[in-house]
Design a protein around this motif. Structure first.
Motif, mmCIF file in Angstrom:
data_model
loop_
_atom_site.group_PDB
_atom_site.id
_atom_site.type_symbol
_atom_site.label_atom_id
_atom_site.label_comp_id
_atom_site.label_asym_id
_atom_site.label_seq_id
_atom_site.Cartn_x
_atom_site.Cartn_y
_atom_site.Cartn_z
ATOM 1 N N HIS A 38 46.440 -12.846 36.557
ATOM 2 C CA HIS A 38 45.264 -12.549 35.725
ATOM 3 C C HIS A 38 45.608 -11.760 34.460
ATOM 4 O O HIS A 38 44.708 -11.282 33.768
ATOM 5 N N ILE A 39 46.906 -11.654 34.141
ATOM 6 C CA ILE A 39 47.304 -10.879 32.968
ATOM 7 C C ILE A 39 46.721 -11.461 31.690
ATOM 8 O O ILE A 39 46.307 -10.729 30.775
ATOM 9 N N GLY A 40 46.649 -12.786 31.599
ATOM 10 C CA GLY A 40 46.109 -13.436 30.407
ATOM 11 C C GLY A 40 44.688 -12.985 30.101
ATOM 12 O O GLY A 40 44.337 -12.717 28.947
ATOM 13 N N LYS A 41 43.863 -12.878 31.139
ATOM 14 C CA LYS A 41 42.473 -12.455 30.935
ATOM 15 C C LYS A 41 42.379 -10.973 30.595
ATOM 16 O O LYS A 41 41.470 -10.545 29.878
ATOM 17 N N ILE A 42 43.322 -10.177 31.108
ATOM 18 C CA ILE A 42 43.355 -8.759 30.758
ATOM 19 C C ILE A 42 43.668 -8.604 29.267
ATOM 20 O O ILE A 42 43.041 -7.814 28.557
ATOM 21 N N LYS A 43 44.643 -9.390 28.774
ATOM 22 C CA LYS A 43 45.000 -9.340 27.353
ATOM 23 C C LYS A 43 43.804 -9.629 26.454
ATOM 24 O O LYS A 43 43.663 -9.031 25.389
ATOM 25 N N ASN A 44 42.953 -10.551 26.888
ATOM 26 C CA ASN A 44 41.832 -10.994 26.055
ATOM 27 C C ASN A 44 40.512 -10.310 26.397
ATOM 28 O O ASN A 44 39.440 -10.769 25.983
ATOM 29 N N SER A 45 40.571 -9.222 27.123
ATOM 30 C CA SER A 45 39.354 -8.521 27.523
ATOM 31 C C SER A 45 38.533 -8.084 26.304
ATOM 32 O O SER A 45 39.083 -7.640 25.292
ATOM 33 N N VAL B 163 34.276 3.090 39.748
ATOM 34 C CA VAL B 163 34.171 2.084 40.797
ATOM 35 C C VAL B 163 35.581 1.627 41.152
ATOM 36 O O VAL B 163 36.301 1.103 40.299
ATOM 37 N N ILE B 164 35.999 1.887 42.375
ATOM 38 C CA ILE B 164 37.330 1.468 42.822
ATOM 39 C C ILE B 164 37.198 0.110 43.490
ATOM 40 O O ILE B 164 36.475 -0.037 44.476
ATOM 41 N N PHE B 165 37.889 -0.875 42.955
ATOM 42 C CA PHE B 165 37.785 -2.236 43.479
ATOM 43 C C PHE B 165 38.829 -2.472 44.565
ATOM 44 O O PHE B 165 40.011 -2.158 44.377
ATOM 45 N N SER B 166 38.380 -2.989 45.691
ATOM 46 C CA SER B 166 39.305 -3.420 46.741
ATOM 47 C C SER B 166 39.682 -4.858 46.427
ATOM 48 O O SER B 166 38.830 -5.678 46.073
ATOM 49 N N ILE B 167 40.966 -5.139 46.531
ATOM 50 C CA ILE B 167 41.465 -6.438 46.095
ATOM 51 C C ILE B 167 41.726 -7.338 47.296
ATOM 52 O O ILE B 167 42.544 -7.026 48.165
ATOM 53 N N ASP B 168 41.031 -8.440 47.337
ATOM 54 C CA ASP B 168 41.226 -9.449 48.379
ATOM 55 C C ASP B 168 41.773 -10.707 47.714
ATOM 56 O O ASP B 168 41.200 -11.210 46.746
ATOM 57 N N SER B 169 42.885 -11.220 48.230
ATOM 58 C CA SER B 169 43.546 -12.367 47.587
ATOM 59 C C SER B 169 42.647 -13.593 47.511
ATOM 60 O O SER B 169 42.672 -14.338 46.534
ATOM 61 N N ASP B 170 41.817 -13.812 48.534
ATOM 62 C CA ASP B 170 40.916 -14.964 48.502
ATOM 63 C C ASP B 170 39.883 -14.821 47.391
ATOM 64 O O ASP B 170 39.561 -15.777 46.691
ATOM 65 N N LEU B 171 39.392 -13.587 47.217
ATOM 66 C CA LEU B 171 38.401 -13.335 46.172
ATOM 67 C C LEU B 171 39.013 -13.541 44.794
ATOM 68 O O LEU B 171 38.383 -14.106 43.898
ATOM 69 N N LEU B 172 40.269 -13.088 44.626
ATOM 70 C CA LEU B 172 40.902 -13.189 43.314
ATOM 71 C C LEU B 172 41.262 -14.617 42.940
ATOM 72 O O LEU B 172 41.546 -14.916 41.782
ATOM 73 N N ASN B 173 41.259 -15.521 43.916
ATOM 74 C CA ASN B 173 41.450 -16.937 43.601
ATOM 75 C C ASN B 173 40.208 -17.507 42.922
ATOM 76 O O ASN B 173 40.269 -18.535 42.252
ATOM 77 N N LYS B 174 39.072 -16.822 43.095
ATOM 78 C CA LYS B 174 37.805 -17.289 42.530
ATOM 79 C C LYS B 174 37.378 -16.479 41.307
ATOM 80 O O LYS B 174 36.753 -17.013 40.392
ATOM 81 N N LYS B 175 37.713 -15.173 41.288
ATOM 82 C CA LYS B 175 37.276 -14.303 40.205
ATOM 83 C C LYS B 175 38.439 -13.441 39.708
ATOM 84 O O LYS B 175 39.272 -13.009 40.492
ATOM 85 N N SER B 176 38.445 -13.214 38.393
ATOM 86 C CA SER B 176 39.467 -12.334 37.813
ATOM 87 C C SER B 176 38.993 -10.890 37.872
ATOM 88 O O SER B 176 37.830 -10.604 38.164
ATOM 89 N N TYR B 177 39.911 -9.968 37.563
ATOM 90 C CA TYR B 177 39.545 -8.550 37.521
ATOM 91 C C TYR B 177 38.448 -8.308 36.483
ATOM 92 O O TYR B 177 37.531 -7.515 36.701
ATOM 93 N N ILE B 178 38.556 -9.009 35.369
ATOM 94 C CA ILE B 178 37.578 -8.849 34.288
ATOM 95 C C ILE B 178 36.192 -9.296 34.750
ATOM 96 O O ILE B 178 35.180 -8.623 34.482
ATOM 97 N N GLU B 179 36.140 -10.401 35.464
ATOM 98 C CA GLU B 179 34.848 -10.890 35.974
ATOM 99 C C GLU B 179 34.246 -9.913 36.977
ATOM 100 O O GLU B 179 33.028 -9.691 36.991
ATOM 101 N N LEU B 180 35.083 -9.316 37.815
ATOM 102 C CA LEU B 180 34.596 -8.323 38.779
ATOM 103 C C LEU B 180 33.993 -7.119 38.059
ATOM 104 O O LEU B 180 32.965 -6.589 38.464
ATOM 105 N N CYS B 181 34.656 -6.688 36.971
ATOM 106 C CA CYS B 181 34.132 -5.560 36.192
ATOM 107 C C CYS B 181 32.798 -5.907 35.537
ATOM 108 O O CYS B 181 31.871 -5.087 35.524
ATOM 109 N N LYS B 182 32.699 -7.107 35.009
ATOM 110 C CA LYS B 182 31.457 -7.517 34.335
ATOM 111 C C LYS B 182 30.294 -7.581 35.323
ATOM 112 O O LYS B 182 29.162 -7.234 34.980
ATOM 113 N N GLU B 183 30.577 -8.007 36.541
ATOM 114 C CA GLU B 183 29.523 -8.064 37.567
ATOM 115 C C GLU B 183 28.958 -6.677 37.853
ATOM 116 O O GLU B 183 27.770 -6.530 38.143
ATOM 117 N N ARG B 184 29.819 -5.666 37.769
ATOM 118 C CA ARG B 184 29.387 -4.284 38.021
ATOM 119 C C ARG B 184 29.013 -3.555 36.730
ATOM 120 O O ARG B 184 28.770 -2.369 36.751
#
Length: 350
Positions: A136-143, A99-120
Motif C-alpha cells: 500500500h506504499i503507492g497509496k500512502i505516497k499519493n495521500s 485511533v489505533i488501527f488493528s491490521i488484518d491481512s484479509d481486510l487489507l486485501n480489500k482496503k488500504s490504510y488510506i481508505e481505513l483512515c477516510k472511513e474514520r
C-alpha cells in the motif's frame, strides 16, 4: 441536566450563535465578549459537546496510527509503546484523539490504510514499522491528507519523515568500540525491507572501510527478533577467526546474542563485547546490562504528530525531522582481550 450554549447565552443576554463563535475564538467577536463568555461558561460548568462541535466544523480532530510491530509478542519489548506514548502526549496536548488501527491481512486485501483512515474521518495518519515491500506504499505516497512515517522515508507531497540520525548512531557505537581497541567488529543487521537496516549497514561499512578493516564476512542478517540474534550469534561462533566485538542493529536481537554467547560459556564482556541500538528498557536489567545507542522514541512520536498538525494548519516549516541518538554505556563492552579465549573455551568451540 447538563448546561448548554443556550444557558450561557441566556445568562449573558446574547444569542447562542454569538456564544458559539466566542468559544471557537472567531475573529468577528470582540475580545471583551469572548472573555465574558469564557468566564460565564466556567461559572456554569459548561462543557462543550465535542461531537457536535466536530459536526459543525467538519473536523474530526482524529489522527490514525498504524504500528507494525516486528512480532506481536515482542511489542512490549519493542519501541512501539514508546512511540505511542509520545504520539498520545502530543495529540492530547493539542486536543486530538488517536485511533489505533488493528491490521488484518484479509481486510487489507480489500482496503488500504488510506481508505481505513477516510472511513474514520481521520485528518492524518502515522506509521511506524512500515516495510519497503508493503503493497500500500503507492497509496500512502499519493495521500491527500498529511502522513508522518517513523523510520521510513517515502517521497510524497503530504508525507513527512521522522527518524533517528542513524548514521550518527552507528558512528557513536563504532567510535566507542574502536576506542576500546576493537578492530575486528562484526555486525548483525535487520531484514532487507527495513530502511533503517540499509542505513545502519551503510554507516557500518563506511566507517570500517575508512579505517581499512571492513570484512563483509562479518556481516550477518537477522530480522529484528530475539531469536534471529541468537541464530546469528551461533553462526559467528563457527567462524575460524572470531571478532572481538559485535554491533547489533537492534536491542531485541542483542538480547538473543547475549543469550547464545552465555550458553556457550563465553565470559561477557571479557570474551566478546556487544553493543545494541534502540535502548529498550529490558536492556538495563539483563546480565551484563546492554550498552546501546539510545533513540528518543517518545520524541519521535511527538514530532510525528507536530508535523501533521503543522500541515493541517497550513504551516510547512519542515517535512523531515532527525533526532540525535546518544551512547548509553553499561556493562556489555570492555577493552579488547588480546589474550583471546580461554583454552577451555577454545576446545569447546572446535
Amino acid at each position: 441536566m447538563s448546561v448548554t450554549i443556550k444557558d450561557v447565552a441566556e445568562r449573558l443576554g446574547v444569542s447562542a450563535v454569538a456564544v458559539s463563535k466566542a468559544l471557537n475564538d472567531r475573529k468577528d467577536i470582540s475580545e471583551k465578549l469572548k472573555r465574558k463568555v469564557r468566564e460565564t461558561a466556567r461559572k456554569l460548568n459548561y462543557t462543550p459537546n465535542s461531537i457536535a462541535k466536530r459536526l459543525v466544523t467538519n473536523k474530526s480532530n482524529t489522527i490514525g496510527v498504524f504500528i507494525f510491530s516486528r512480532q506481536e509478542h515482542t511489542f512490549s519489548k519493542d519501541l512501539g509503546l514508546q512511540f505511542l506514548g509520545g504520539i498520545l502526549e502530543e495529540a492530547n496536548k493539542n486536543n486530538y484523539d488517536i485511533v489505533i488501527f488493528s491490521i488484518d491481512s484479509d481486510l487489507l486485501n480489500k482496503k488500504s490504510y488510506i481508505e481505513l483512515c477516510k472511513e474514520r474521518k481521520a485528518e492524518g495518519a502515522i506509521f511506524t514499522g512500515l516495510r519497503l515491500d508493503d503493497p500500500h506504499i503507492g497509496k500512502i505516497k499519493n495521500s491527500t491528507f498529511p502522513i508522518s512515517i517513523i523510520d521510513t522515508f517515502i517521497e510524497g507531497k503530504n508525507v513527512n519523515f521522522v527518524s533517528t540520525d542513524n548514521k550518527l548512531g552507528v558512528r557513536l557505537a563504532l567510535d566507542y568500540l574502536w576506542g576500546l581497541g576493537h578492530r575486528r567488529i562484526a555486525m548483525i543487521n535487520g531484514h532487507r525491507n527495513a530502511q533503517v537496516s540499509r542505513k545502519r549497514l551503510n554507516a557500518y561499512r563506511d566507517y570500517l572501510k575508512e579505517r581499512e578493516v571492513y570484512d563483509e564476512r562479518l556481516v550477518f542478517r537477522g530480522d529484528f527478533t530475539e531469536d534471529s540474534g541468537y541464530q546469528c550469534a551461533k553462526k559467528i561462533m563457527r567462524l575460524k577467526e572470531l571478532p572481538t566485538a559485535i554491533f547489533v542493529a537492534s536491542d531485541l536481537m542483542a538480547l538473543g546474542v547475549i543469550k547464545a554467547f552465555k550458553e556457550s560459556s563465553f565470559k561477557l564482556p571479557e570474551d566478546m563485547s556487544i553493543i545494541g541500538f534502540d535502548n529498550i528498557s529490558i536492556g538495563e536489567y539483563i546480565e551484563p546490562s546492554l550498552t546501546t545507542i539510545g533513540q528518543d522514541a517518545v520524541g519521535m512520536g511527538k514530532w510525528s504528530v507536530r508535523l501533521i498538525l503543522n500541515e493541517i494548519k497550513g504551516i510547512r516549516l519542515q517535512k523531515k525531522c532527525l533526532l540525535k541518538p546518544k551512547l548509553i554505556i553499561r556493562d556489555s563492552c570492555s577493552i579488547v582481550n588480546d589474550g583471546k579465549l580461554h583454552k577451555q573455551l577454545k576446545e569447546r568451540l572446535e
